[in-house]
Scaffold this motif. Sequence first.
Motif, short mmCIF file in Angstrom:
data_model
loop_
_atom_site.label_atom_id
_atom_site.label_comp_id
_atom_site.label_asym_id
_atom_site.label_seq_id
_atom_site.Cartn_x
_atom_site.Cartn_y
_atom_site.Cartn_z
N UNK A 7 0.85 -1.18 0.00
CA UNK A 7 0.00 0.00 0.00
C UNK A 7 0.89 1.23 0.00
N UNK A 8 0.56 2.18 -0.85
CA UNK A 8 1.34 3.40 -0.95
C UNK A 8 0.60 4.52 -0.22
N UNK A 9 1.38 5.53 0.16
CA UNK A 9 0.79 6.71 0.80
C UNK A 9 1.71 7.89 0.57
N UNK A 10 1.15 9.07 0.58
CA UNK A 10 1.95 10.28 0.49
C UNK A 10 2.78 10.41 1.76
N UNK A 11 3.89 11.12 1.66
CA UNK A 11 4.76 11.31 2.82
C UNK A 11 3.97 11.88 3.98
N UNK A 12 4.15 11.28 5.13
CA UNK A 12 3.48 11.76 6.34
C UNK A 12 2.04 11.31 6.49
N UNK A 13 1.54 10.51 5.56
CA UNK A 13 0.16 10.03 5.64
C UNK A 13 0.14 8.52 5.82
N UNK A 14 -0.93 8.05 6.42
CA UNK A 14 -1.12 6.61 6.58
C UNK A 14 -1.65 6.02 5.27
N UNK A 15 -1.29 4.77 4.96
CA UNK A 15 -1.84 4.14 3.76
C UNK A 15 -3.36 4.12 3.80
N UNK A 16 -3.97 4.27 2.63
CA UNK A 16 -5.43 4.32 2.56
C UNK A 16 -6.01 3.11 1.83
N UNK A 17 -5.18 2.12 1.56
CA UNK A 17 -5.66 0.92 0.90
C UNK A 17 -5.08 0.78 -0.50
N UNK A 23 -3.60 6.50 -7.46
CA UNK A 23 -3.66 7.93 -7.13
C UNK A 23 -2.29 8.40 -6.64
N UNK A 24 -1.67 7.61 -5.77
CA UNK A 24 -0.37 7.98 -5.23
C UNK A 24 0.73 7.93 -6.30
N UNK A 25 0.65 6.95 -7.19
CA UNK A 25 1.63 6.88 -8.29
C UNK A 25 1.48 8.11 -9.17
N UNK A 26 0.25 8.46 -9.52
CA UNK A 26 0.01 9.65 -10.36
C UNK A 26 0.56 10.90 -9.68
N UNK A 27 0.30 11.06 -8.39
CA UNK A 27 0.79 12.23 -7.66
C UNK A 27 2.32 12.27 -7.67
N UNK A 28 2.95 11.11 -7.47
CA UNK A 28 4.41 11.05 -7.47
C UNK A 28 5.01 11.37 -8.83
N UNK A 29 4.41 10.82 -9.89
CA UNK A 29 4.89 11.11 -11.25
C UNK A 29 4.75 12.59 -11.53
N UNK A 30 3.62 13.17 -11.20
CA UNK A 30 3.41 14.59 -11.48
C UNK A 30 4.34 15.48 -10.66
N UNK A 31 4.60 15.12 -9.40
CA UNK A 31 5.54 15.92 -8.59
C UNK A 31 6.93 15.87 -9.20
N UNK A 84 -2.92 -0.68 -18.81
CA UNK A 84 -3.66 0.54 -19.13
C UNK A 84 -3.59 1.59 -18.02
N UNK A 85 -3.79 1.22 -16.75
CA UNK A 85 -3.73 2.27 -15.72
C UNK A 85 -2.36 2.96 -15.64
N UNK A 86 -1.29 2.18 -15.68
CA UNK A 86 0.05 2.77 -15.60
C UNK A 86 0.35 3.60 -16.84
N UNK A 87 0.00 3.08 -18.00
CA UNK A 87 0.23 3.82 -19.25
C UNK A 87 -0.53 5.14 -19.25
#
Length: 153
Positions: A7-17, A23-31, A84-87
């Motif tokens: 499970x992934x989570x943003x820094x300082x946050x608890x995993x959300x499932x 969502x977290x991969x997209x946020x990381x790629x965009x950052x 498809x989701x990753x692409x």
Amino acid sequence: MGVRRAEMAAAGEAPTGIRNNPIHVKQGVERLLQRLNDRKVDVVVVGSIPEAGLNVPDAHAASFTFGTRLRALPTREEFDRGNEPACAILLEGSRKFGTILARPVDDLCESSCRVLENGDPIYLDEDHLNQAGARLLVSTLLNQHLAHILSGD
């Protein structure tokens, strides 16, 4: 070996499932792309390498030894469906930040994905290219995607 899930989570946050991992991969790629864009770094995002579904060198050796053919390899359609989701995340990030998206699958898969070049394996195992496969891919990527960066276009 069983399937491992993380499970992934943003820094300082608890995993959300696990369902929120995209969502977290997209946020990381965009950052990451934003930071590189802010620094005026030319970027080529390289997409996924197709998984062969078998240990290519072992399967190739067995087929050579016993005079059989390699079993059916994944098709381009199977790759597209499974990735498809990753692409979509990589494509959206590339469009948003004006980067190039290089898709190795375009060179490695037509109707089915190739795992041999001139009769020799281009995979180290099931899903990693060996040196020959990496050289083949880098040569193609340089020709297709990096020439315009080097020329300043």
